[in-house]
Design a protein around this motif. Structure first.
Motif, mmCIF file in Angstrom:
data_model
loop_
_atom_site.group_PDB
_atom_site.id
_atom_site.type_symbol
_atom_site.label_atom_id
_atom_site.label_comp_id
_atom_site.label_asym_id
_atom_site.label_seq_id
_atom_site.Cartn_x
_atom_site.Cartn_y
_atom_site.Cartn_z
ATOM 1 N N ILE A 242 -39.197 -18.504 35.177
ATOM 2 C CA ILE A 242 -39.566 -18.947 35.920
ATOM 3 C C ILE A 242 -39.769 -20.309 35.454
ATOM 4 O O ILE A 242 -40.305 -20.584 34.663
ATOM 5 C CB ILE A 242 -41.068 -19.277 37.067
ATOM 6 C CG1 ILE A 242 -41.156 -18.344 38.160
ATOM 7 C CG2 ILE A 242 -41.149 -20.693 37.332
ATOM 8 C CD1 ILE A 242 -42.250 -18.086 38.681
ATOM 9 N N GLY A 243 -38.627 -21.296 35.469
ATOM 10 C CA GLY A 243 -38.835 -22.647 34.844
ATOM 11 C C GLY A 243 -38.060 -23.300 35.296
ATOM 12 O O GLY A 243 -37.165 -23.646 36.386
ATOM 13 N N TRP A 244 -37.444 -23.989 34.173
ATOM 14 C CA TRP A 244 -36.331 -24.940 34.302
ATOM 15 C C TRP A 244 -35.238 -24.811 33.279
ATOM 16 O O TRP A 244 -35.496 -24.477 31.745
ATOM 17 C CB TRP A 244 -36.285 -26.136 35.172
ATOM 18 C CG TRP A 244 -37.079 -27.147 33.898
ATOM 19 C CD1 TRP A 244 -38.694 -26.990 34.267
ATOM 20 C CD2 TRP A 244 -37.479 -28.087 32.886
ATOM 21 N NE1 TRP A 244 -39.461 -27.768 32.887
ATOM 22 C CE2 TRP A 244 -38.518 -28.272 32.518
ATOM 23 C CE3 TRP A 244 -36.147 -28.136 32.478
ATOM 24 C CZ2 TRP A 244 -38.556 -29.193 31.221
ATOM 25 C CZ3 TRP A 244 -36.186 -29.785 31.439
ATOM 26 C CH2 TRP A 244 -37.726 -29.738 31.071
ATOM 27 N N MET A 245 -33.671 -25.678 33.711
ATOM 28 C CA MET A 245 -32.797 -25.491 32.074
ATOM 29 C C MET A 245 -33.014 -26.970 31.395
ATOM 30 O O MET A 245 -33.005 -27.929 32.201
ATOM 31 C CB MET A 245 -31.337 -24.805 32.758
ATOM 32 C CG MET A 245 -31.570 -23.018 33.438
ATOM 33 S SD MET A 245 -32.365 -22.531 31.712
ATOM 34 C CE MET A 245 -30.813 -22.837 30.449
ATOM 35 N N MET A 246 -33.118 -27.039 30.344
ATOM 36 C CA MET A 246 -32.355 -28.104 29.494
ATOM 37 C C MET A 246 -31.188 -27.796 29.506
ATOM 38 O O MET A 246 -31.033 -27.146 28.451
ATOM 39 C CB MET A 246 -33.937 -27.824 28.215
ATOM 40 C CG MET A 246 -33.551 -28.778 27.221
ATOM 41 S SD MET A 246 -34.940 -30.566 27.645
ATOM 42 C CE MET A 246 -35.016 -31.213 26.257
ATOM 43 N N PRO A 247 -30.988 -29.780 29.377
ATOM 44 C CA PRO A 247 -29.160 -29.685 29.136
ATOM 45 C C PRO A 247 -28.954 -29.750 27.580
ATOM 46 O O PRO A 247 -30.164 -29.913 27.021
ATOM 47 C CB PRO A 247 -28.527 -30.583 30.200
ATOM 48 C CG PRO A 247 -30.001 -31.488 29.969
ATOM 49 C CD PRO A 247 -31.281 -29.953 30.101
#
Ligand code: HEC
Length: 438
Positions: free
Chosen positions: A244-249
């Motif tokens: 779970i989380g998000w992607m750092m571009p």
């Protein structure tokens, strides 16, 4: 013989028993207190952290034993504002009744040290972060910002560009500053900007009087916002369970917007954001949604959001969810007139899901609250947020004297009724799984 021996055995037992009993009961630093302090106090009471003195060694603690007894008995420390009987959270900071009693007894008995050596701190701390390891990426202002001591409240947006070898899964994120006491709050948005040039815009924009400059300067960066979060007094990092989380571009900019309290003398500030990456990919992306002031349903706050001078007033907002989601965190927010905050949800089946209750709101101790398990909120659920405010002279932290009419807005003297919810799209079985944070 046997008889006599038995008697003397009993006598010996009688002699030994009370001594051993007292010994077993004696509360000592090495036996009891060190681990309580190191687990519950040292995370903040150590070099470079928020608290005014360290609580690490025997001497640090013994010389303040009576003070510590008092602040733990009153539950002033460790600071924890939500009512644990309403909802209990995974990041709860509370001593048990037993622990409080042990501290009290130890202080009353002259702080015995006990036997054996105590490991100074139970875990390895890393200087400059509350997280358990050093950040993988530190984005900071290039040079320190001079906050003028003219008692003006300021909103400054800093541009922090970044370029990585590849996009990265985020495990934790943390706001950092060398001068937190002048900061009312900070927000950061992480924007994906594969192309645009970062050189032709200013390093920061003073957004105090209007939002115009900000948009003109940075508008082209803001088309693809990847995530947003923030720091409020009292809070620490945000971290996410596995998958779970998000992607750092790979390339982009962090727009760090810092809201400064009015100060009477010049202050130097360097702030930034720490990123902690993980190797495993993120399978489920977190969304942060703001409800109430500055977000969804702002206009539906009931009654219309304003607080006359010398009045106490309550408001509520109910919002219907349009899809089934799993709630991970809640982040309540009010300013200095806030007295009590409560949020709950009612599902289409009329089940009430308690979200958070803060019976004595304290602006200085705000936090993002972590549920121990994901909380399922089916489509059609109505989320209700309630706030009580005191705009009279009885409110010791009322920022205006005499009290002034107050509307909903961002400044410290204004008020807000806001809750940010961090959610995922629901997946079957979510509500059964305990969340283990790194
Ligand atoms: C989340 C961070 C945090 C934790 C955990 C924490 N403290 Fe504190 N503590 C602070 C801060 C910040 C202050 C100074 C501001 C204040 O007094 O409210 C403080 C102040 C104090 C004070 C001085 C109070 C006063 O009136 O001046 C004592 C004593 C204290 N803490 C003891 C403890 C003990 C004992 C524990 C653990 C049982 C603990 N603290 C846990 C952050 C923390």
């Amino acid at each position: 013989m046997l008889h006599k021996g038995f008697i003397s055995f009993c006598c010996a037992l009688l002699l030994i028993l009370p001594v051993r009993y007292v010994h077993a009961q004696q509360v000592t630093w090495s036996g009891h207190i060190a681990s309580i302090i190191h687990t519950n106090c040292t995370p903040c009471h150590r070099q470079g952290e928020a608290a005014p003195f360290a609580l690490v060694t025997y001497d640090d603690v013994a010389k303040r034993a009576n003070f510590i007894k008092r602040v733990t008995e009153s539950r002033y420390m460790p600071p924890w504002k939500p009512d644990p009987h309403y909802v209990s959270f995974a990041n709860e900071r509370r001593l048990t009744e037993e622990e409080i009693k042990l501290i009290g007894e130890w202080a009353e008995n002259g702080m015995p040290k006990g036997e054996g050596t105590v490991k100074e701190i139970p875990q390895q701390y890393v200087q400059g972060t509350s997280y358990h390891r050093a950040p993988d990426l530190v984005l900071k202002m290039n040079s320190s910002y001079t906050l003028k001591g003219d008692n003006v409240e300021r909103f400054i947006v800093y541009k922090l560009p970044f370029e990585l070898p590849d996009s990265m899964a985020v495990e934790a994120i943390e706001f950092t500053s060398n001068n937190r006491k002048v900061i009312h709050h900070a927000n950061y948005e992480i924007d994906n900007v594969p192309e645009a040039d970062f050189h032709n815009t200013a390093d920061y924009v003073d957004n105090t009087t209007s939002q115009l400059d900000y948009y003109q300067q940075y508008v082209s960066y803001r088309k693809n916002m990847q995530y947003f979060g923030g720091w409020i007094p009292g809070s620490s990092y945000e971290s996410y369970p596995e998958n779970i989380g998000w992607m750092m571009p790979k390339r982009g900019v962090v727009l760090l917007s810092v809201h400064y309290a009015p100060v009477g003398k010049d202050e130097e500030v360097i702030s930034g954001v720490h990123f902690f990456f993980r190797k495993k990919p993120v399978k489920r992306i977190i969304r942060a949604t703001t409800y109430g002031s500055g977000g969804i349903g702002e206009k539906d706050i009931d009654p219309f959001f304003y607080i006359p001078a010398n009045a106490e007033k309550s408001f509520k907002l109910s919002v219907k969810l349009t899809e089934t989601q799993s709630l991970m965190y809640v982040w309540p927010h009010m300013h200095l007139l806030g007295k009590a905050f409560k949020a709950f949800a009612v599902t289409p089946d009329k089940d009430t899901v308690k979200l958070v209750s803060i019976p004595q709101w304290d602006f200085n101790w705000q936090e993002i609250y972590w549920f121990p398990k994901l909380v399922k909120l089916p489509k059609g659920t109505i989320v209700t947020i309630q706030g009580e405010y005191d705009n009279t002279v009885n409110n010791a932290v009322n920022p205006s004297f005499p009290p002034q009419l107050v509307y909903g807005a961002m400044r410290t003297k204004d008020e807000m009724l806001t809750m940010i919810m961090m959610t995922l799209s629901y997946e079957k079985g979510d509500e059964e799984q305990a969340l283990k944070r790194p």
